[in-house]
Design a protein around this motif. Structure first.
Motif, PDB file in Angstrom:
ATOM      1  N   VAL A 144       0.841  -1.201   0.000  1.00 13.28           N
ATOM      2  CA  VAL A 144       0.000   0.000   0.000  1.00 13.28           C
ATOM      3  C   VAL A 144       0.876   1.251   0.000  1.00 13.28           C
ATOM      4  N   HIS A 145       1.965   1.190   0.747  1.00 14.39           N
ATOM      5  CA  HIS A 145       2.878   2.335   0.798  1.00 14.39           C
ATOM      6  C   HIS A 145       3.482   2.612  -0.579  1.00 14.39           C
ATOM      7  N   ARG A 146       3.851   1.554  -1.292  1.00 17.67           N
ATOM      8  CA  ARG A 146       4.384   1.722  -2.652  1.00 17.67           C
ATOM      9  C   ARG A 146       3.330   2.319  -3.584  1.00 17.67           C
ATOM     10  N   GLN A 147       2.083   1.837  -3.478  1.00 14.04           N
ATOM     11  CA  GLN A 147       0.998   2.400  -4.288  1.00 14.04           C
ATOM     12  C   GLN A 147       0.827   3.885  -4.002  1.00 14.04           C
ATOM     13  N   MET A 148       0.865   4.248  -2.728  1.00 10.97           N
ATOM     14  CA  MET A 148       0.707   5.645  -2.341  1.00 10.97           C
ATOM     15  C   MET A 148       1.838   6.491  -2.932  1.00 10.97           C
ATOM     16  N   GLU A 149       3.073   6.015  -2.815  1.00  9.29           N
ATOM     17  CA  GLU A 149       4.226   6.749  -3.349  1.00  9.29           C
ATOM     18  C   GLU A 149       4.106   6.911  -4.867  1.00  9.29           C
ATOM     19  N   ASN A 150       3.712   5.834  -5.559  1.00  5.80           N
ATOM     20  CA  ASN A 150       3.569   5.895  -7.019  1.00  5.80           C
ATOM     21  C   ASN A 150       2.483   6.880  -7.431  1.00  5.80           C
ATOM     22  N   ARG A 151       1.340   6.837  -6.753  1.00  8.94           N
ATOM     23  CA  ARG A 151       0.252   7.760  -7.092  1.00  8.94           C
ATOM     24  C   ARG A 151       0.655   9.207  -6.838  1.00  8.94           C
ATOM     25  N   LEU A 152       1.351   9.429  -5.738  1.00 11.92           N
ATOM     26  CA  LEU A 152       1.795  10.791  -5.447  1.00 11.92           C
ATOM     27  C   LEU A 152       2.759  11.284  -6.522  1.00 11.92           C
ATOM     28  N   GLN A 153       3.682  10.447  -6.921  1.00  9.95           N
ATOM     29  CA  GLN A 153       4.657  10.839  -7.940  1.00  9.95           C
ATOM     30  C   GLN A 153       3.967  11.169  -9.262  1.00  9.95           C
ATOM     31  N   VAL A 154       2.978  10.363  -9.639  1.00 10.84           N
ATOM     32  CA  VAL A 154       2.240  10.630 -10.880  1.00 10.84           C
ATOM     33  C   VAL A 154       1.531  11.977 -10.799  1.00 10.84           C
ATOM     34  N   ILE A 155       0.870  12.242  -9.685  1.00  5.32           N
ATOM     35  CA  ILE A 155       0.140  13.506  -9.531  1.00  5.32           C
ATOM     36  C   ILE A 155       1.104  14.690  -9.520  1.00  5.32           C
ATOM     37  N   LEU A 156       2.214  14.561  -8.792  1.00  8.18           N
ATOM     38  CA  LEU A 156       3.178  15.661  -8.733  1.00  8.18           C
ATOM     39  C   LEU A 156       3.799  15.926 -10.101  1.00  8.18           C
ATOM     40  N   ASN A 157       4.046  14.874 -10.866  1.00  6.80           N
ATOM     41  CA  ASN A 157       4.573  15.048 -12.229  1.00  6.80           C
ATOM     42  C   ASN A 157       3.554  15.737 -13.130  1.00  6.80           C
ATOM     43  N   LEU A 158       2.273  15.391 -12.969  1.00 11.74           N
ATOM     44  CA  LEU A 158       1.226  16.010 -13.789  1.00 11.74           C
ATOM     45  C   LEU A 158       1.109  17.503 -13.532  1.00 11.74           C
ATOM     46  N   ILE A 159       1.226  17.900 -12.278  1.00 11.03           N
ATOM     47  CA  ILE A 159       1.083  19.324 -11.974  1.00 11.03           C
ATOM     48  C   ILE A 159       2.426  20.045 -11.928  1.00 11.03           C
ATOM     49  N   GLY A 160       3.520  19.298 -12.147  1.00 13.38           N
ATOM     50  CA  GLY A 160       4.839  19.908 -12.293  1.00 13.38           C
ATOM     51  C   GLY A 160       5.481  20.383 -11.002  1.00 13.38           C
ATOM     52  N   ILE A 161       5.286  19.669  -9.908  1.00 20.86           N
ATOM     53  CA  ILE A 161       5.893  20.054  -8.633  1.00 20.86           C
ATOM     54  C   ILE A 161       7.164  19.240  -8.422  1.00 20.86           C
ATOM     55  N   ASP A 162       8.252  19.947  -8.089  1.00 19.98           N
ATOM     56  CA  ASP A 162       9.539  19.310  -7.809  1.00 19.98           C
ATOM     57  C   ASP A 162       9.653  19.094  -6.300  1.00 19.98           C
ATOM     58  N   THR A 163       9.879  17.867  -5.882  1.00 20.65           N
ATOM     59  CA  THR A 163       9.925  17.549  -4.451  1.00 20.65           C
ATOM     60  C   THR A 163      11.334  17.624  -3.866  1.00 20.65           C
TER      61      THR A 163
END
Length: 179
Positions: free
Chosen positions: A9-28
């Motif tokens: 579940v943690h991996r799924q959460m990390e992957n979903r967050l990365q996809v969303i951040l890439n879509l909106i262009g946020i650099d972490t």
């Protein structure tokens, strides 16, 4: 923290967050750990918790407290009337805490959260990393100095020809330092 989540579940959460951040262009890369945890909880866990917790996802909203960010941890969804027990946050306001100790927050019978998260156990086991390092450096330095003084005393007391008044004064000073 998110230590309450299974690894998959943690991996799924990390992957979903990365996809969303890439879509909106946020650099972490320049974000703080606290800010990233807030985003994971607020954007991913709150939105997709029914996917992550299917055993709670089919219950009515009155019988489940949804995930909650309390400015330190992401509190997992919990059945009404039960406490949410989760690991302490790794870091909060630049201070480290042990994730092996648990915090808790009560889910009230009507499906709302109690107003306070219990971090008492986390506070008792606060890890002061900077103090630990400085204490270690201090102790190592003190032990090395003490051993050097003991070595010097051994030399002064072993050789009869070194028993001048000036050396006797130094031997007295070394004994005082050793005490």
């Amino acid at each position: 923290g998110f230590g309450f989540m299974p690894d998959c579940v943690h991996r799924q959460m990390e992957n979903r967050l990365q996809v969303i951040l890439n879509l909106i262009g946020i650099d972490t890369s320049n974000m703080t750990h606290d800010r990233l945890d807030f985003m994971k909880c607020d954007i991913i866990v709150k939105e997709y918790w029914r996917d992550f917790y299917p055993h709670l996802g089919n219950k009515s909203s009155e019988s489940v407290c949804p995930p909650l960010w309390d400015n330190a941890s992401c509190i997992p969804p919990t059945a009404a009337g039960m406490p949410a027990v989760f690991p302490c946050m790794r870091m909060y306001n630049g201070e480290h805490y042990p994730v092996t100790i648990n915090a808790s927050r009560q889910c009230l019978p009507n499906g709302t959260w109690d107003s306070i998260t219990d971090y008492n156990e986390c506070s008792k086991h606060f890890l002061d990393v900077s103090t630990d390092i400085s204490v270690i450096v201090y102790n190592v330095g003190y032990v090395l100095s003490f051993l050097a003084v003991v070595f010097a005393l051994t030399i002064f007391l072993s050789f009869r020809e070194l028993q001048y008044l000036r050396h006797k004064i130094h031997v007295g000073l070394f004994f005082a330092f050793g005490l």
